[in-house]
Scaffold this motif. Structure first.
Motif, PDB file in Angstrom:
ATOM      1  N   LYS A  55       0.843  -1.192   0.000  1.00 33.25           N
ATOM      2  CA  LYS A  55       0.000   0.000   0.000  1.00 33.25           C
ATOM      3  C   LYS A  55       0.882   1.247   0.000  1.00 33.25           C
ATOM      4  N   ARG A  56       0.460   2.255  -0.757  1.00 36.30           N
ATOM      5  CA  ARG A  56       1.227   3.507  -0.811  1.00 36.30           C
ATOM      6  C   ARG A  56       0.795   4.404   0.348  1.00 36.30           C
ATOM      7  N   ASN A  57       1.779   4.897   1.115  1.00 40.98           N
ATOM      8  CA  ASN A  57       1.515   5.808   2.225  1.00 40.98           C
ATOM      9  C   ASN A  57       1.310   7.227   1.721  1.00 40.98           C
ATOM     10  N   ASP A  58       0.902   8.132   2.619  1.00 40.05           N
ATOM     11  CA  ASP A  58       0.664   9.532   2.259  1.00 40.05           C
ATOM     12  C   ASP A  58       1.924  10.218   1.732  1.00 40.05           C
ATOM     13  N   ASP A  59       3.090   9.802   2.230  1.00 38.13           N
ATOM     14  CA  ASP A  59       4.346  10.423   1.784  1.00 38.13           C
ATOM     15  C   ASP A  59       4.895   9.804   0.495  1.00 38.13           C
TER      16      ASP A  59
END
Length: 103
Positions: A55-59
């Motif tokens: 999953k891609r994080n906010d950063d």
């Protein structure tokens, strides 16, 4: 839940998806009676055969998945998409639908 039949040789999951090979369902009850196909329940255990990158994080970085290829997992009963490749049955799940790694 959707069932899909594919005629491809490889499947590469995206994001936090996990590709699981479904284990065979029980043929016989504890009392020794053989079950017909119509009476068998859908298995909830399978072996992880492929993983997405995470999953891609906010950063913008990727969060690594908690399971790895070869793990035997227990997943939610009605989760994912059923996929049939040849004679083998698989399910494509989101990582959150995996309940536990079983030994």
């Amino acid at each position: 839940m959707a069932a899909v039949s594919l005629s491809v040789s490889t499947v590469k999951p995206l994001g936090d998806r996990v590709f699981v090979k479904v284990s065979a369902s029980e043929e016989k009850t504890a009392g020794g009676l053989y079950l017909p196909d119509t009476a068998k329940e859908k298995p909830q255990v399978g072996e992880v055969v492929a993983l997405g990158p995470g999953k891609r994080n906010d950063d913008g970085s990727r969060q690594e998945l908690e399971v790895k290829v070869g793990d035997k997992v227990l997943y939610s009963k009605y989760a994912g998409t059923d996929i049939k490749l040849g004679t083998e049955e698989y399910v494509l799940l989101s990582e959150k639908d995996i309940l536990a790694v079983v030994g």
